[in-house]
Design a protein around this motif. Structure first.
Motif, PDB file in Angstrom:
ATOM      1  N   GLN A  22      66.150  35.765  49.437  1.00 60.80           N
ATOM      2  CA  GLN A  22      65.562  35.450  50.700  1.00 60.80           C
ATOM      3  C   GLN A  22      66.015  36.089  52.014  1.00 60.80           C
ATOM      4  OE1 GLN A  22      65.330  31.373  51.678  1.00 60.80           O
ATOM      5  NE2 GLN A  22      63.909  30.807  49.550  1.00 60.80           N
ATOM      6  N   ARG A  23      67.284  36.244  51.854  1.00 61.78           N
ATOM      7  CA  ARG A  23      67.995  36.982  53.233  1.00 61.78           C
ATOM      8  C   ARG A  23      67.369  38.274  53.330  1.00 61.78           C
ATOM      9  NH1 ARG A  23      72.861  35.728  53.035  1.00 61.78           N
ATOM     10  NH2 ARG A  23      72.423  33.733  53.893  1.00 61.78           N
ATOM     11  N   PHE A  24      67.816  39.065  52.101  1.00 62.95           N
ATOM     12  CA  PHE A  24      67.498  40.413  51.724  1.00 62.95           C
ATOM     13  C   PHE A  24      66.222  40.590  52.060  1.00 62.95           C
ATOM     14  CE2 PHE A  24      66.253  43.483  48.261  1.00 62.95           C
ATOM     15  CZ  PHE A  24      66.962  44.688  49.086  1.00 62.95           C
ATOM     16  N   LEU A  25      65.281  40.164  51.483  1.00 65.37           N
ATOM     17  CA  LEU A  25      63.925  40.316  51.584  1.00 65.37           C
ATOM     18  C   LEU A  25      63.452  40.156  52.992  1.00 65.37           C
ATOM     19  CD1 LEU A  25      62.291  38.850  48.177  1.00 65.37           C
ATOM     20  CD2 LEU A  25      62.768  41.444  48.910  1.00 65.37           C
ATOM     21  N   LYS A  26      63.670  39.167  53.461  1.00 58.01           N
ATOM     22  CA  LYS A  26      63.308  39.039  54.895  1.00 58.01           C
ATOM     23  C   LYS A  26      63.729  40.101  55.921  1.00 58.01           C
ATOM     24  CE  LYS A  26      62.276  36.187  58.586  1.00 58.01           C
ATOM     25  NZ  LYS A  26      60.963  36.001  58.843  1.00 58.01           N
ATOM     26  N   THR A  27      65.002  40.659  55.799  1.00 51.29           N
ATOM     27  CA  THR A  27      65.622  41.625  56.486  1.00 51.29           C
ATOM     28  C   THR A  27      64.820  42.941  56.212  1.00 51.29           C
ATOM     29  OG1 THR A  27      67.798  40.831  56.696  1.00 51.29           O
ATOM     30  CG2 THR A  27      67.753  42.903  57.035  1.00 51.29           C
ATOM     31  N   ALA A  28      64.459  43.162  54.832  1.00 49.88           N
ATOM     32  CA  ALA A  28      64.050  44.472  54.490  1.00 49.88           C
ATOM     33  C   ALA A  28      62.341  44.479  54.933  1.00 49.88           C
ATOM     34  CB  ALA A  28      64.125  44.511  52.958  1.00 49.88           C
ATOM     35  N   LEU A  29      61.576  43.450  54.685  1.00 47.47           N
ATOM     36  CA  LEU A  29      60.351  43.563  54.872  1.00 47.47           C
ATOM     37  C   LEU A  29      59.826  43.085  56.492  1.00 47.47           C
ATOM     38  CD1 LEU A  29      59.056  41.514  51.849  1.00 47.47           C
ATOM     39  CD2 LEU A  29      59.190  44.119  52.190  1.00 47.47           C
ATOM     40  N   ASP A  30      60.897  42.327  57.114  1.00 44.52           N
ATOM     41  CA  ASP A  30      60.466  41.970  58.624  1.00 44.52           C
ATOM     42  C   ASP A  30      60.727  43.016  59.560  1.00 44.52           C
ATOM     43  OD1 ASP A  30      59.669  40.459  60.481  1.00 44.52           O
ATOM     44  OD2 ASP A  30      60.972  38.762  60.471  1.00 44.52           O
ATOM     45  N   ASN A  31      60.029  44.103  59.266  1.00 37.25           N
ATOM     46  CA  ASN A  31      60.314  45.244  60.173  1.00 37.25           C
ATOM     47  C   ASN A  31      59.250  45.825  60.977  1.00 37.25           C
ATOM     48  OD1 ASN A  31      58.272  46.039  58.408  1.00 37.25           O
ATOM     49  ND2 ASN A  31      59.510  47.577  57.200  1.00 37.25           N
ATOM     50  N   GLY A  32      58.269  44.804  61.239  1.00 35.68           N
ATOM     51  CA  GLY A  32      57.137  45.092  62.207  1.00 35.68           C
ATOM     52  C   GLY A  32      55.873  45.414  61.348  1.00 35.68           C
ATOM     53  N   GLU A  33      56.013  45.615  60.382  1.00 34.34           N
ATOM     54  CA  GLU A  33      54.996  45.880  59.183  1.00 34.34           C
ATOM     55  C   GLU A  33      54.337  44.589  58.630  1.00 34.34           C
ATOM     56  OE1 GLU A  33      54.578  49.353  56.493  1.00 34.34           O
ATOM     57  OE2 GLU A  33      56.449  49.866  57.465  1.00 34.34           O
ATOM     58  N   TYR A  34      55.037  43.553  58.493  1.00 34.45           N
ATOM     59  CA  TYR A  34      54.664  42.341  57.733  1.00 34.45           C
ATOM     60  C   TYR A  34      55.265  41.210  58.354  1.00 34.45           C
ATOM     61  CZ  TYR A  34      54.191  45.871  54.066  1.00 34.45           C
ATOM     62  OH  TYR A  34      53.772  47.151  53.362  1.00 34.45           O
ATOM     63  N   ALA A  35      54.526  40.176  58.198  1.00 36.25           N
ATOM     64  CA  ALA A  35      55.067  38.690  58.680  1.00 36.25           C
ATOM     65  C   ALA A  35      55.469  38.108  57.553  1.00 36.25           C
ATOM     66  CB  ALA A  35      53.901  37.934  59.344  1.00 36.25           C
ATOM     67  N   VAL A  36      56.768  37.707  57.387  1.00 40.45           N
ATOM     68  CA  VAL A  36      57.456  37.323  56.292  1.00 40.45           C
ATOM     69  C   VAL A  36      57.488  35.924  56.213  1.00 40.45           C
ATOM     70  CG1 VAL A  36      59.457  37.185  54.885  1.00 40.45           C
ATOM     71  CG2 VAL A  36      58.597  39.598  55.920  1.00 40.45           C
ATOM     72  N   THR A 108      61.890  44.033  37.964  1.00 39.46           N
ATOM     73  CA  THR A 108      63.131  43.344  37.668  1.00 39.46           C
ATOM     74  C   THR A 108      64.155  43.422  38.510  1.00 39.46           C
ATOM     75  OG1 THR A 108      62.140  43.810  35.292  1.00 39.46           O
ATOM     76  CG2 THR A 108      64.629  43.168  35.508  1.00 39.46           C
ATOM     77  N   LYS A 109      64.811  42.472  38.895  1.00 42.00           N
ATOM     78  CA  LYS A 109      66.118  42.468  39.610  1.00 42.00           C
ATOM     79  C   LYS A 109      67.229  43.305  39.169  1.00 42.00           C
ATOM     80  CE  LYS A 109      64.999  38.057  41.962  1.00 42.00           C
ATOM     81  NZ  LYS A 109      65.288  36.741  42.095  1.00 42.00           N
ATOM     82  N   PRO A 110      68.212  43.866  39.587  1.00 48.81           N
ATOM     83  CA  PRO A 110      67.906  44.418  41.061  1.00 48.81           C
ATOM     84  C   PRO A 110      66.822  45.467  41.113  1.00 48.81           C
ATOM     85  CG  PRO A 110      69.883  45.209  39.997  1.00 48.81           C
ATOM     86  CD  PRO A 110      69.367  44.187  38.834  1.00 48.81           C
ATOM     87  N   PHE A 111      66.179  45.680  42.095  1.00 49.84           N
ATOM     88  CA  PHE A 111      65.036  46.748  42.367  1.00 49.84           C
ATOM     89  C   PHE A 111      65.514  47.467  43.787  1.00 49.84           C
ATOM     90  CE2 PHE A 111      63.820  42.525  43.500  1.00 49.84           C
ATOM     91  CZ  PHE A 111      63.278  42.762  44.930  1.00 49.84           C
ATOM     92  N   GLY A 112      64.846  48.581  43.709  1.00 47.12           N
ATOM     93  CA  GLY A 112      64.964  49.314  44.987  1.00 47.12           C
ATOM     94  C   GLY A 112      64.075  48.947  46.005  1.00 47.12           C
ATOM     95  N   ILE A 113      64.416  48.820  47.251  1.00 48.47           N
ATOM     96  CA  ILE A 113      63.443  48.523  48.230  1.00 48.47           C
ATOM     97  C   ILE A 113      62.334  49.406  48.243  1.00 48.47           C
ATOM     98  CG2 ILE A 113      64.563  49.367  50.247  1.00 48.47           C
ATOM     99  CD1 ILE A 113      63.058  45.900  49.986  1.00 48.47           C
ATOM    100  N   GLY A 114      62.580  50.670  48.253  1.00 43.84           N
ATOM    101  CA  GLY A 114      61.510  51.692  48.413  1.00 43.84           C
ATOM    102  C   GLY A 114      60.466  51.401  47.477  1.00 43.84           C
ATOM    103  N   GLU A 115      60.789  51.087  46.152  1.00 46.24           N
ATOM    104  CA  GLU A 115      59.798  50.821  44.926  1.00 46.24           C
ATOM    105  C   GLU A 115      58.896  49.453  45.239  1.00 46.24           C
ATOM    106  OE1 GLU A 115      59.584  50.290  40.240  1.00 46.24           O
ATOM    107  OE2 GLU A 115      61.615  50.098  41.096  1.00 46.24           O
ATOM    108  N   LEU A 116      59.701  48.422  45.939  1.00 48.92           N
ATOM    109  CA  LEU A 116      59.174  47.359  46.200  1.00 48.92           C
ATOM    110  C   LEU A 116      58.203  47.488  47.507  1.00 48.92           C
ATOM    111  CD1 LEU A 116      58.746  44.133  46.331  1.00 48.92           C
ATOM    112  CD2 LEU A 116      60.499  43.795  47.853  1.00 48.92           C
ATOM    113  N   MET A 117      58.545  48.236  48.179  1.00 53.61           N
ATOM    114  CA  MET A 117      57.401  48.632  49.592  1.00 53.61           C
ATOM    115  C   MET A 117      56.370  49.572  48.950  1.00 53.61           C
ATOM    116  SD  MET A 117      58.454  47.670  52.490  1.00 53.61           S
ATOM    117  CE  MET A 117      59.904  47.561  53.656  1.00 53.61           C
ATOM    118  N   ALA A 118      56.577  50.296  48.022  1.00 50.54           N
ATOM    119  CA  ALA A 118      55.377  51.018  47.348  1.00 50.54           C
ATOM    120  C   ALA A 118      54.516  50.287  46.363  1.00 50.54           C
ATOM    121  CB  ALA A 118      55.827  52.050  46.244  1.00 50.54           C
ATOM    122  N   ARG A 119      55.088  49.197  45.718  1.00 53.43           N
ATOM    123  CA  ARG A 119      54.302  48.238  45.189  1.00 53.43           C
ATOM    124  C   ARG A 119      53.415  47.247  45.940  1.00 53.43           C
ATOM    125  NH1 ARG A 119      56.214  47.669  39.702  1.00 53.43           N
ATOM    126  NH2 ARG A 119      57.312  49.844  39.201  1.00 53.43           N
TER     127      ARG A 119
END
Length: 234
Positions: A22-36, A108-119
């Motif tokens: 949860q903390r990892f995804l919150k940090t990665a995605l809460d960058n001004g583009e999304y509301a997490v 599948t975990k673990p995954f790269g944040i770049g790939e997640l962002m693209a998906r």
């Protein structure tokens, strides 16, 4: 469930009971583009899906109260929100179960944040389209749905009715994984669900006609043991 006010930002609902994830995804995605927003179990996720109306759901399958596949089924009873599964479960049958239940994608975990962002971007782009684009252009490949016309580098490709129906189905869900059983049901009917060789033969024939190098497909991508995906961009 916790969340941040996001204004008009796309809302991402993260469903995972692991605090570190949860903390990892919150940090990665809460960058001004999304509301997490976050939910730590299946029941909280279902409640959040109703109250929050997220634009994308990131869902772990191993939840403490409900199996993730059951969460997918319940959401699909009333919503077509894109659901991307993020799970440690690597078995092909687990992926197929989730996708057949209505998930749009599977990481599948673990995954790269770049790939997640693209998906996520693919899922958002697809969800904003009320209907599939009538003309799908992917590099040199053009699928003109209203005219039932397929071209590669401007040259028309002659497809059989079945090959065209198969390409049209993939194009209508461009960027999304379709399982073998989903494709077989749609194109050939339920009687063919246990005959994946029929699909393999037709995919092979289709690739020979549209792919520059059928042995290394550029557009019609295999998801091993699961199904196929038509890339929606180069």
């Amino acid at each position: 469930m916790t969340g941040e006010a996001g204004g008009s930002l796309p809302k991402i609902l993260v469903v995972d009971d692991e605090t570190a994830i949860q903390r990892f995804l919150k940090t990665a995605l809460d960058n001004g583009e999304y509301a997490v927003h976050q939910a730590e179990n299946g029941h909280a996720a279902l409640a959040a899906a109703v109250s929050l109306r997220p634009d994308v759901v990131l869902l772990d399958l191993g939840l403490p109260d409900l199996d993730g596949v059951e969460v997918i089924r319940r959401i699909r009873e009333w919503s077509q929100v894109p659901i991307i599964v993020i799970s440690v479960r690597e078995r092909e049958d687990e992926k197929v179960r989730a996708l057949d239940a209505g998930a749009d994608d599977y990481l599948t975990k673990p995954f790269g944040i770049g790939e997640l962002m693209a998906r996520i971007k693919v899922a958002l782009r697809r969800s904003l389209q009320q209907v599939p684009d009538p003309v799908l252009q992917i590099g040199a490949l053009c699928v003109d749905l209203p005219r039932r016309r397929v071209t590669v580098d401007g040259v028309e490709v002659q497809l059989t009715p079945t090959e065209y129906d198969l390409l049209r189905l993939l194009a209508s869900h461009a960027g999304k994984v379709l399982t073998h059983s989903q494709i077989l049901k749609q194109i050939w009917g339920t009687a063919y669900v246990e005959q994946p060789h029929v699909l393999r033969v037709n995919i092979s024939n289709l690739r020979r006609k549209v792919e520059p190098d059928p042995s290394r497909p550029r557009w019609i991508v295999t998801e091993p043991g699961v199904g196929y995906r038509l890339k929606d961009e180069e």
